[in-house]
Design an enzyme around this catalytic site. Structure first.
Site, PDB file in Angstrom:
ATOM      1  N   HIS A  89       0.822  -1.209   0.000  1.00 31.69           N
ATOM      2  CA  HIS A  89       0.000   0.000   0.000  1.00 31.69           C
ATOM      3  C   HIS A  89       0.857   1.261   0.000  1.00 31.69           C
ATOM      4  O   HIS A  89       0.326   2.364  -0.132  1.00 31.69           O
ATOM      5  CB  HIS A  89      -1.004  -0.001   1.164  1.00 31.69           C
ATOM      6  CG  HIS A  89      -0.412   0.201   2.524  1.00 31.69           C
ATOM      7  ND1 HIS A  89      -0.210  -0.830   3.424  1.00 31.69           N
ATOM      8  CD2 HIS A  89      -0.009   1.315   3.173  1.00 31.69           C
ATOM      9  CE1 HIS A  89       0.292  -0.356   4.550  1.00 31.69           C
ATOM     10  NE2 HIS A  89       0.425   0.944   4.424  1.00 31.69           N
ATOM     11  N   ASP A 120       0.512  -7.586   1.215  1.00 30.82           N
ATOM     12  CA  ASP A 120       0.914  -6.203   1.497  1.00 30.82           C
ATOM     13  C   ASP A 120       2.434  -6.049   1.564  1.00 30.82           C
ATOM     14  O   ASP A 120       2.983  -5.617   2.579  1.00 30.82           O
ATOM     15  CB  ASP A 120       0.274  -5.739   2.805  1.00 30.82           C
ATOM     16  CG  ASP A 120       0.225  -4.223   2.906  1.00 30.82           C
ATOM     17  OD1 ASP A 120       0.612  -3.551   1.933  1.00 30.82           O
ATOM     18  OD2 ASP A 120      -0.195  -3.719   3.960  1.00 30.82           O
ATOM     19  N   SER A 203       4.729   4.314  10.104  1.00 31.65           N
ATOM     20  CA  SER A 203       5.506   3.112  10.401  1.00 31.65           C
ATOM     21  C   SER A 203       5.237   1.986   9.416  1.00 31.65           C
ATOM     22  O   SER A 203       5.839   0.919   9.526  1.00 31.65           O
ATOM     23  CB  SER A 203       5.208   2.631  11.826  1.00 31.65           C
ATOM     24  OG  SER A 203       3.837   2.320  11.967  1.00 31.65           O
TER      25      SER A 203
END
Length: 984
Positions: A89, A120, A203
């Protein structure tokens, strides 16, 4: 990535408590030995040399992601090739631009080389030779070391900070992928690791390391309501990296089935037999459940065999206990047949399923046309709504395709047909849209993914005047960029005189006999639609519509509110009797009094259009009138009422971003609530049908996300002279005093120094309202001179005429200079004040690195005391360099690389010499007079420099190639015309 914290994190939307097995003793941080502390210290010293801060922009809306500027974390996994691992993402499905900042603040450009279609994770590449002052370290990927109870550190840019180190313990290894909601990216068909580390935005992509300094997981997301974090296991990421290092394609297989890990008790309720449960527990004693089919996509490889609720036992005779095993088998079997064994209602069933290439249903291209962008529907979106992976998805609405009228949805639309031709895929869509001529109105059939049961229909105007770009973007994994192919040569040859005159019939209003004289007014109303291609002058809308009043049917003149026509850089259409639509052009826009005059070609409409008769006698309080107008449902409404007040109003300015508002206006209000529900109408004499006032909407301030609009009437005497001049073929050439005034009561006037003689004169001159006017705001002059009038001045007379009404102010403004008597600081003075020519509307806009630049418009000069530069930022595009480097609307750019830029021409001469992909230094002054310097990196590939300029009555476009200004001509059209002539 900053927006990575989501509130939904389980398949049912509920929070799962963090529970550790009772046998695991969780050591407290305070009980760590000195040796452990020293071990972590040396580990972190090594790890930080591999962790980078990623500053990036997803420059175009694509698939599940909107264009965005953000920051995230990544870590080096190969130093020779320069490969950084981060989240999918972050890399995004669409165009990506970004750079990495290493621990010693060296910077390096990043190129995306792989983003997984489902999971991801993704990889970015940098040039290791560019890092000169630091020995970059890489982290080993060790997914097998992730165990419940393992102490971990999350090293990254938590909350956007350069370096944060968060600690925690792994509490779960078998969590289903978090649910981030619909119409957004979601991982699936994988386990997730759970821990409580309290990570936040920025993060994303951080390595989760153990005490040995090995990466055992990848930070991906978390819960906004708890300290729970979700880590992606690195098994498939490690395999993908190995493929890339070998130069092999990263094969990914799918059978288009979404599996969920469900506990054994739930599997029993779904039909799991005792024998199969026993076998599974014996083979995999640490597992707590089995994979169950959650969604089987229609028309996919599994559609004819599998069904929801199937419990997966084995694939190719290999028992399945985890997603990792399933992924391993499918990724190595792309294009082959696999034998899948499931248990369904207590019976074992085995069937053959073809393994599809997952990359083939992951879009890697989009087309830009008519101000919007389109792509093939993706597997990501199809899975969420359990629909076939086919169709044309609107990546970004805009231009001719503003499909956000249904609930203000900006994404989630699927186009089923255009011009009554089905568009099942992107290639068909391109062929259909390419065959439609510019200016044609066509029907669109479309649906929203959230409500596929409802089919929507609309008529759209194909606009290639303002949105001429027609190009195909295709992802290039070698360069990391998206390559553009111009498709404009596919446009049809333009035809002249394509608009055919049409006939329309108006409906008659249901009026009482006493009001019959007003019946013809219903044939004086037309609906005016305005499509605004570019955001200039701070105007907050991209599309407006209301009704206008025909003031000359022979010449095709229409009076309309300026809240509908903010400027003439727009597409205007005029609709008659909700039947015939013709184009319109802007003839005149009043700088202060909120009205504009349009013109259409009367030859194109065969209808009994009536010219509204305008009164020259001003309305007074208590006058009886008939209101006739159109409500928000476009229905004609009428009511008898009285004028309740005629008063000078002050519409509050918009504090955030100035845009046009009505000034120095006498507002007419009536004794009825019906007109408040209408954006346009008239107040007419019930006996004669003569129009006494035009009812319109005025754009007001914006507060707490809500746009305020004021509905009121303006007297016909306000605009009658302008209409008459335009009818006679004379230019209006309005001049005015460029100040904002407000009424002052007599008690205020006395206290502030107005003499009793002047007050007595006021009381005698205006029997209905005893008032004078004071200057509350002065506009900064265009030429930089000082204003003759000052804020706080109380105006007594203009050119010898007592100023008790705003009509007097308007009449006096026609002269280049006026004589004003006023009271300033309790002293009576007489001054000569110059007036301003109304011909100062915006006539040029520059598009540079995603920012729309213009000369400071009138609303800016009304609200600011000093114009810092002639280069004013009107708007900026999401995902652009302007957005990434914090160049905000209402900023002034005063210098570029130390060179002053007092106007747009100077600015263009400087910036067009700056090479692509280099930094430029800007000096910027905010609207609040705060100066600062910033740097910005050029990106001409996605955001080329362009200009649009008004020359005469036409807007002309220019592009800049290699620093040279090139006029945007219809070269492609000319080529087609020449070719057509040859064929004839």
């Amino acid at each position: 990535m900053v927006p990575q914290k989501r509130s939904r994190d389980d398949l049912n939307g509920l929070k799962s408590p963090v529970r550790s097995p009772k046998k695991i003793a969780m050591p407290a941080a305070t009980s760590a030995s000195n040796g452990v502390v020293a071990g972590w210290h040396s580990t972190i010293e090594k790890v930080v040399k591999s962790v980078v801060s990623i500053q990036f922009a997803q420059v175009a809306s694509f698939d599940c992601e909107s264009a965005v500027v953000s920051e995230a974390t990544g870590f080096v996994v190969d130093t020779e090739m320069g490969i950084i691992m981060t989240n999918r993402h972050v890399v995004g499905a669409g165009p990506f631009c970004g750079y990495a900042v290493f621990d010693n603040h060296e910077e390096c450009e990043l190129v995306p080389i792989y983003r997984d279609p489902v999971h991801d994770f993704g990889f970015l590449k940098f040039d290791p030779s560019k890092i000169k002052y630091m020995n970059v370290q890489k982290l080993r990927l060790c997914p097998e070391k992730a165990q419940v109870g393992t102490e971990i550190r999350v090293v990254g840019n938590d909350n956007g900070e350069k370096l944060s180190i968060l600690s925690g313990f792994i509490s779960r290894l078998d969590r289903n992928a978090p649910d981030y909601g619909d119409l957004t990216y979601n991982d699936f068909n994988t386990e997730y690791i759970q821990a409580a580390a309290s990570a936040s935005g920025g993060s994303s992509g951080s390595p989760v390391v153990d005490i040995d300094g090995d990466a055992i997981a990848l930070q991906a997301g978390g819960s906004t309501d708890a300290s729970t974090d979700f880590f992606l296991p690195l098994n498939r990421g490690k395999r993908a990296l190995e493929c890339i290092l070998r130069g092999d394609k990263v094969t990914r297989g799918t059978i288009q089935t979404h599996w969920m890990l469900k506990p054994f008790d739930e599997c029993r309720r779904l039909g799991l037999s005792a024998s199969n449960e026993k076998k599974q527990r014996e083979l995999f004693p640490s597992t707590i459940g089995m994979l169950v089919a959650e969604t089987v996509l229609p028309e996919g490889p599994s559609a004819v065999a599998a069904t929801e609720g199937d419990i997966l036992l084995s694939v190719n005779s290999t028992p399945i206990s985890s997603f990792i095993t399933l992924d391993s088998i499918l990724d190595e079997a792309v294009g082959d047949i696999v034998k899948v064994t499931v248990e369904r209602n207590g019976a074992e069933i085995t069937f053959d399923i073809y393994v599809q290439d997952l990359h083939s249903i992951t879009p890697d291209r989009y087309v830009e046309v008519c101000g919007a962008s389109f792509q093939d529907l993706s597997y990501q979106l199809a899975r969420i709504y359990a629909i076939p992976v086919r169709g044309v998805y609107v990546s970004e609405v805009g231009g001719s395709f503003r499909l956000d009228g249904q609930g203000n949805e900006s994404k989630g639309w699927v186009v089923d047909s255009i011009d009554d031709i089905d568009t099942p895929d992107l290639d068909t869509f391109i062929k259909v849209i390419a065959a439609i001529p510019d200016g044609r109105r066509v029907s669109i059939r479309y649906r929203h993914l959230r409500d596929l049961h409802t089919t929507n229909f609309t008529i759209t105007y194909i606009d290639r005047k303002w949105h001429s770009s027609f190009r195909l973007a295709v992802r290039n994994d070698t360069t990391g960029k998206w390559d553009f192919t111009d498709l404009s040569k596919q446009y049809p040859v333009p035809k002249k005189d394509e608009i055919v005159p049409q006939r329309a019939t108006f409906t008659d209003p249901n009026l009482e006999e006493a009001d019959a004289a007003c019946a013809p007014l219903s044939r004086s109303f037309v609906r005016v639609s305005c499509m605004i291609p570019y955001k200039i002058d701070g105007f907050p809308r991209t599309m407006r519509q209301s009704h206008g009043l025909v003031v000359d049917a022979e010449k095709g003149l229409v009076l309309v509110s300026r809240s509908i026509i903010p400027y003439d850089l727009c597409n205007v259409s005029v609709t008659f009797a909700e039947s015939v639509v013709v184009p319109g052009t802007v003839v005149f826009m009043h700088p202060l009094q909120n009205y504009a005059i349009l013109q259409y070609d009367p030859k194109l409409v065969h209808a009994d259009i009536e010219t509204a008769k305008l009164s020259s006698t001003p309305l007074k309080q208590g006058d009886p009138v008939l209101f006739m107008g159109h409500n928000l449902s476009l229905r004609l409404v009428t009511t008898r009422t009285k004028v309740s007040d005629v008063t000078a109003i002050t519409i509050p300015p918009n504090a955030g971003e100035p845009y046009y508002r009505a000034l120095n206006l006498d507002a007419i209000t009536v004794d009825s609530t019906i007109p408040n529900g209408c954006t346009a109408g008239v107040l007419a004499d019930p006996k004669t049908g003569v129009v006494r006032a035009f009812w319109l909407s005025c754009m007001g301030e914006r507060t707490e996300g809500r746009q305020h609009e004021y509905r009121l009437g303006i007297d016909t005497s306000t605009f009658l002279e302008t209409v008459q001049r335009i009818r006679a073929g004379k230019p209006p050439q309005e001049r005015f005093l460029d100040v904002e005034i407000a009424s002052v009561s007599m008690i205020q006037a006395r206290i502030r120094g107005v003499s009793p003689e002047w007050i007595a004169a006021v009381e005698q001159d205006n029997s209905q309202r005893h008032q004078l006017f004071e200057v509350i705001r002065t506009a900064t002059p265009i030429n930089g001179n000082s204003q003759a009038l000052k804020e706080g001045d109380i105006l007594l007379s203009i050119n010898g005429k007592l100023l008790t009404t705003l009509t007097t102010l308007s009449e006096a403004g026609d002269k280049e200079q006026v004589t004003i008597k006023l009271v300033r600081n309790k002293k009576e003075e007489e001054i000569q004040a110059p007036t301003t020519d109304s011909a100062f509307e915006t006539s040029q806009a520059v598009f540079w690195c995603g920012a729309v630049l213009q000369t400071p418009h009138h609303a800016v000069r009304q609200q600011i005391k000093k114009i810092h530069s002639g280069v004013y930022v009107s708007s900026r595009a999401q995902g652009s360099p302007a957005y990434q480097y914090l160049i905000a609307p209402t900023n002034f750019i005063t210098h570029v690389n130390g060179t002053a830029t007092p106007d747009l021409e100077t600015f263009l001469s400087v910036v067009t010499k700056i090479p692509d992909n280099t930094y430029v230094k800007l000096r910027i002054v905010t609207f609040d007079n705060v100066a600062f310097a910033c740097s910005m990196k050029m990106n001409y590939h996605y955001f080329p420099t362009a200009e649009i300029k008004k020359e005469g009555n036409e807007w002309v476009g220019y592009s800049y190639k290699d620093g040279k200004r090139v006029k945007e001509s219809d070269e492609n059209v000319e080529e087609q015309v020449n070719e057509a002539e040859k064929q004839e």
